[in-house]
Design an enzyme around this catalytic site. Structure first.
Site, PDB file in Angstrom:
ATOM      1  N   ASP A  35      -9.929   7.279   9.189  1.00 25.15           N
ATOM      2  CA  ASP A  35      -9.231   8.486   8.705  1.00 25.15           C
ATOM      3  C   ASP A  35      -9.794   9.165   7.444  1.00 25.15           C
ATOM      4  O   ASP A  35     -10.139   8.483   6.473  1.00 25.15           O
ATOM      5  CB  ASP A  35      -7.788   8.154   8.322  1.00 25.15           C
ATOM      6  CG  ASP A  35      -7.059   7.323   9.334  1.00 25.15           C
ATOM      7  OD1 ASP A  35      -7.627   7.028  10.383  1.00 25.15           O
ATOM      8  OD2 ASP A  35      -5.913   6.965   9.061  1.00 25.15           O
ATOM      9  N   TRP A  59     -13.843  -1.965  12.162  1.00 27.20           N
ATOM     10  CA  TRP A  59     -12.739  -1.843  11.215  1.00 27.20           C
ATOM     11  C   TRP A  59     -12.556  -3.192  10.510  1.00 27.20           C
ATOM     12  O   TRP A  59     -12.698  -4.245  11.128  1.00 27.20           O
ATOM     13  CB  TRP A  59     -11.465  -1.455  11.968  1.00 27.20           C
ATOM     14  CG  TRP A  59     -10.309  -1.121  11.081  1.00 27.20           C
ATOM     15  CD1 TRP A  59     -10.036   0.094  10.539  1.00 27.20           C
ATOM     16  CD2 TRP A  59      -9.286  -2.008  10.630  1.00 27.20           C
ATOM     17  NE1 TRP A  59      -8.903   0.012   9.770  1.00 27.20           N
ATOM     18  CE2 TRP A  59      -8.419  -1.261   9.805  1.00 27.20           C
ATOM     19  CE3 TRP A  59      -9.014  -3.369  10.833  1.00 27.20           C
ATOM     20  CZ2 TRP A  59      -7.294  -1.820   9.192  1.00 27.20           C
ATOM     21  CZ3 TRP A  59      -7.897  -3.922  10.215  1.00 27.20           C
ATOM     22  CH2 TRP A  59      -7.051  -3.148   9.408  1.00 27.20           C
TER      23      TRP A  59
HETATM   24  C1  FRU Z   1      -4.748   5.760  11.504  1.00 27.03           C
HETATM   25  C2  FRU Z   1      -4.508   4.472  10.744  1.00 27.03           C
HETATM   26  C3  FRU Z   1      -3.494   4.698   9.628  1.00 27.03           C
HETATM   27  C4  FRU Z   1      -3.828   3.614   8.662  1.00 27.03           C
HETATM   28  C5  FRU Z   1      -5.320   3.510   8.783  1.00 27.03           C
HETATM   29  C6  FRU Z   1      -5.855   2.118   8.596  1.00 27.03           C
HETATM   30  O1  FRU Z   1      -5.962   5.834  12.135  1.00 27.03           O
HETATM   31  O2  FRU Z   1      -4.065   3.460  11.636  1.00 27.03           O
HETATM   32  O3  FRU Z   1      -2.163   4.714  10.052  1.00 27.03           O
HETATM   33  O4  FRU Z   1      -3.424   3.908   7.360  1.00 27.03           O
HETATM   34  O5  FRU Z   1      -5.660   3.987  10.074  1.00 27.03           O
HETATM   35  O6  FRU Z   1      -7.230   2.109   8.507  1.00 27.03           O
END
Ligand code: FRU
Length: 485
Positions: A35, A59
């Protein structure tokens, strides 16, 4: 060495050469990006932070990466701004936003922690935290979290309370965050504060009531052209006609806001983008009053990047938002035009069969095409083509549908390749604006009343653009290559 120093050292030592990246779309300096965060102006510069895991292309524990710009197009890499290194955020510095105040550049983000219960089960807790900076270095305040999950109404999830978007109105700060109730139903919750430190819960600004997916991520709320706009990114959506597809996606609601009871009433709810790769958008107010949005140009459910690639994730081109006749329009920021080179124009060009046009090709390109008239049923634009590869957008006139297909983009994963979009504003003419930047296409239909964003990792030598018409179409075409230096 602190976690932040470690991340900065890693970023410096593993810096990826620009030549294998898109030209004007932001990517992580190294590793993983999701994000957009903290999209804001501070001391006259545009800042864009992002969810960042520098250490590999997956991630992982979330940091905040950081870029700055003077014009939304040319970006400068900055040191990592936040690392998950405190008792209130050790499991991640999740998404959030930023605001310029007299104190400094303030970041409001979600701190994530994991508690072990007495029975051995683990519980995740999400709460909102504050950091303060000077545009380069950021420090978390001591008294975090500033909004504990306990501030939520009874029965709301403490595990899913995240992504604060902050703004200021008449000297008061407001913040909207995503949450859900015990039935997993999405809510956008509203808070207010006088100093960004002490917050008061105000309301459920908007309530899903079982309609658009489950948990609502990354809410954004703002006034625009006499209306109010709420953007949310629901998880677990189910396909609904040609409006919504399965999985995570971003939804825009245009409506009215009642500032007495802090409730938003939606009048129009549509997909914010109809493509395969668009999520978690965030907006900011530019100094000249424009509302600008940027989104993560990737899908949570699809990872199609070549395995050897050392970066994963991109942002869309920043887009200006406007409301006309109650509907949201998007356009690439006008600053992009400053980098247009080598104009090629065809006026009232007749196209029949499959053809190429001299001067029309490229992978870092703006291509505008207006279909004026003609006797045909389908008109197709192929791009990223050579003998082996091609991707297309096909206009199917009788159905008023645009079909996208990236099956032959060089993909080796079994993922969504084909998607259709029902055209909303129909008429005799159809305007298409395609923006390519090596590994992505962003299509703006009829002045941006609908958009379609998708990524592909087709080898760069496949740079052809071809047209195909099953009858004869007359079109105006304008093409530029886009160069930054
Ligand atoms: C959206 C999300 C958010 C969170 C972030 C974690 O893509 O899931 O809700 O804050 O990514 O990386």
């Amino acid at each position: 060495m602190t976690k932040l120093e470690k991340a900065n050292k890693y970023q410096e030592e593993n810096h990826i050469d620009k030549s294998c990246k898109p030209v004007f779309h932001i990517t992580p300096v190294t590793g993983w990006m999701n994000d957009p965060n903290g999209f804001s102006v501070y001391k006259g510069k545009i800042h864009l932070f992002y969810q960042y895991h520098p250490y590999n292309t997956e991630w992982g524990p979330m940091h905040w990466g950081h870029y700055i710009s003077d014009d939304f197009i040319k970006w400068e890499e900055m040191p990592v701004a936040l690392a998950p290194d405190e008792s209130f955020d050790y499991a991640g510095c999740f998404s959030g936003s930023a605001i310029e105040t007299e104190e400094g550049h303030m970041l409001v983000y979600t701190g994530v922690i994991e508690k072990e219960n007495s029975d051995g089960t683990k519980e995740v807790i999400q709460h909102q935290c504050l950091a303060k900076g000077d545009g380069v270095h950021y420090e978390k305040i001591k008294d975090n979290p500033v909004i504990p999950a306990a501030y939520l109404p009874e029965g709301f999830s403490r595990q899913d309370f995240r992504d604060p978007k902050v703004w200021e109105e008449d000297g008061i700060y407001y913040l909207v965050a995503g949450s859900r109730d015990g039935k997993h139903d999405g809510k956008a919750v509203l808070f207010k504060s006088e100093d960004l430190r002490k917050w008061e819960y105000l309301s459920v600004l908007a309530d899903n009531r079982g309609r658009y997916g489950k948990m609502w991520e990354c809410p954004d709320f703002f006034a625009l052209d006499g209306k109010h706009v709420l953007i949310v990114s629901p998880m677990d959506m189910q396909a609904d006609r040609q409006e919504f597809h399965n999985g995570n996606q971003s939804v825009v609601m245009v409506g009215e806001y009642n500032s007495q009871d802090y409730k938003f009433t939606e009048e129009q709810v549509v997909s914010l983008d109809y493509g395969t790769d668009f999520y978690a958008p965030q907006t900011m107010l530019a100094q000249d009053g424009r509302r600008i949005m940027v989104a993560w140009m990737k899908s949570w459910d699809m990872d199609i990047r070549p395995q050897e690639q050392k970066w994963n994730g991109m942002m869309t081109v920043p887009r200006q938002l406007e409301i006309k006749d109650g509907l949201l329009y998007q356009a690439p920021v006008k600053e992009l035009k400053n980098y247009y080179k080598d104009q090629v124009v065809y006026k009232e060009k007749e196209i029949s069969g499959r053809c190429t046009l001299p001067g029309i090709s490229g992978r870092v390109t703006s291509l505008e095409l207006e279909l004026l008239c003609g006797d045909y049923k389908t008109f197709t634009i192929y791009f990223a083509t050579n003998e082996k590869y091609s991707i297309y957008f096909r206009y199917i006139r009788d159905e008023q549908v645009i079909e996208y297909d990236r099956t032959y983009s060089g993909m080796i994963r079994d993922v969504v390749c084909k998607r259709t979009m029902k055209i909303k504003k129909t008429g005799d003419k159809l305007k298409l604006h395609l923006i390519f930047d090596k590994f992505s296409v962003e299509l703006f239909v009829n002045d941006g009343i609908q958009t379609f964003t998708s990524v592909f990792y087709t080898p760069l030598e496949a740079a052809g653009i071809e047209f195909e018409c099953d009858g004869t179409a007359m079109a105006d075409i304008e093409k530029y290559s886009i160069e930054l230096d």
